[in-house]
Design an enzyme around this catalytic site. Structure first.
Site, PDB file in Angstrom:
ATOM      1  N   LYS A 103       0.815  -1.207   0.000  1.00 48.32           N
ATOM      2  CA  LYS A 103       0.000   0.000   0.000  1.00 48.32           C
ATOM      3  C   LYS A 103       0.853   1.263   0.000  1.00 48.32           C
ATOM      4  O   LYS A 103       2.051   1.241   0.242  1.00 48.32           O
ATOM      5  CB  LYS A 103      -0.974  -0.020   1.183  1.00 48.32           C
ATOM      6  CG  LYS A 103      -2.116  -1.012   0.967  1.00 48.32           C
ATOM      7  CD  LYS A 103      -3.218  -0.881   1.999  1.00 48.32           C
ATOM      8  CE  LYS A 103      -4.395  -1.791   1.621  1.00 48.32           C
ATOM      9  NZ  LYS A 103      -5.478  -1.711   2.625  1.00 48.32           N
ATOM     10  N   ARG A 136      -3.926  -9.815   5.027  1.00 45.45           N
ATOM     11  CA  ARG A 136      -4.253  -9.875   3.599  1.00 45.45           C
ATOM     12  C   ARG A 136      -2.992  -9.499   2.825  1.00 45.45           C
ATOM     13  O   ARG A 136      -2.491  -8.376   2.960  1.00 45.45           O
ATOM     14  CB  ARG A 136      -5.405  -8.910   3.318  1.00 45.45           C
ATOM     15  CG  ARG A 136      -6.017  -8.990   1.927  1.00 45.45           C
ATOM     16  CD  ARG A 136      -7.238  -8.082   1.865  1.00 45.45           C
ATOM     17  NE  ARG A 136      -7.869  -8.113   0.551  1.00 45.45           N
ATOM     18  CZ  ARG A 136      -7.527  -7.335  -0.470  1.00 45.45           C
ATOM     19  NH1 ARG A 136      -6.533  -6.450  -0.324  1.00 45.45           N
ATOM     20  NH2 ARG A 136      -8.147  -7.422  -1.633  1.00 45.45           N
TER      21      ARG A 136
END
Length: 287
Positions: A232, A266
């Site tokens: 991210k 995740r």
């Protein structure tokens, strides 16, 4: 059940009731990310064709994924929504091919129509970045056996990163997640089916994201926590690395989340994440 060290009492190991599966949360679970979109931030549409997506899914299972999370609508900052029909057109062949793979299948969607179709096709978990706020979203999952993941997001993907502000990011996210979990439980979704996700990168600044990870135990009091930090923008902001070079930073953030109680992580890089968790768990287990 297992015994607590030292005092002879028994403590139960939590189980996630996940469709066809019961998954022990005695150790952190690895959720492999499978984006079947043409515009994913992390893989640039590499798996938008069903054959490529199915091959990637089987590879992640071989590498040790405990679950697979399949998404057919990009939710990167600035992403435009897609219709339920387009979303299902991307999902259907992948779900059909993986139905008997032996690994729990999660579908990442905000749309009640897609939720119902995915449940009918045999998925085991619905992962809703909108926190089941859409009309009929709770009704779509309530009568099934699927697990649910309730995520916090400020705004919509197209606008969520436009100067997000909070009174207290952890308190605000906690209040939201608790309210949505209460709504699900009120509709008959029992506790062992529920995960919560603070929504790292979804309407948060870098400091918001860091504070949520630092104070993750406050969210784990609501339900087992799923955390997604892999590749991210926060990793890029901290390291200066492009998406393709964010694995070391992603592993460090993942382990920081696990150390603070994350039950599910995740990840895009299953094999590397599995190895990092194995080493971390061995060291922590020797204490």
């Amino acid at each position: 059940p297992r015994r607590c060290a030292g005092d002879g009492r028994r403590m139960s190991i939590p189980i996630l009731r996940c469709g066809r599966f019961g998954l022990t949360l005695q150790r952190p679970l690895l959720m492999g990310v499978l984006n079947v979109t043409p515009d994913s931030f992390s893989d640039g549409g590499r798996f938008s064709e069903p054959a490529a997506a199915i091959d990637a899914a089987r590879r992640m299972i071989d590498e040790g994924a405990d679950l697979l999370d399949i998404g057919a609508e990009s939710t990167r900052p600035g992403a435009a929504p897609v219709s339920a029909d387009d979303e299902w057109r991307r999902l259907a062949p992948v779900l059909e091919a993986l139905a008997g793979c032996g690994c729990p299948l999660s579908v990442d969607t905000r749309k009640p129509e897609t939720m119902r179709r995915a449940i009918a096709a045999g998925c085991d978990l619905i992962n809703d970045i909108g926190g089941f706020r859409e009309p009929d979203a709770i009704a779509a999952v309530a009568g099934s056996a699927v697990a649910v993941c309730v995520m916090h997001m400020r705004g919509e993907p197209a606008t969520m990163q436009q100067a997000p502000e909070y009174r207290d990011v952890v308190a605000d996210v906690r209040e939201f997640l608790r309210a949505r979990v209460d709504a699900l439980r009120g509709a008959g979704v029992v506790g062992p089916r529920i995960l919560v996700d603070p929504g790292i990168g979804f309407g948060k600044t870098l400091e918001h994201n860091l504070e949520l990870i630092r104070r993750l135990p406050a969210l784990a009091e609501i339900a087992p926590v799923l955390v997604g930090v892999s590749r991210k923008s926060m990793i890029g902001a901290l390291t200066g690395r492009d998406v393709s070079q964010r694995l070391p930073g992603s592993l460090a953030a993942m382990l920081a989340a696990v150390a603070r109680g994350a039950a599910v992580v995740r990840v895009h890089d299953v094999a590397a994440s599995r190895d990092a968790l194995a080493v971390w768990s061995s060291i922590e287990g020797s204490r």
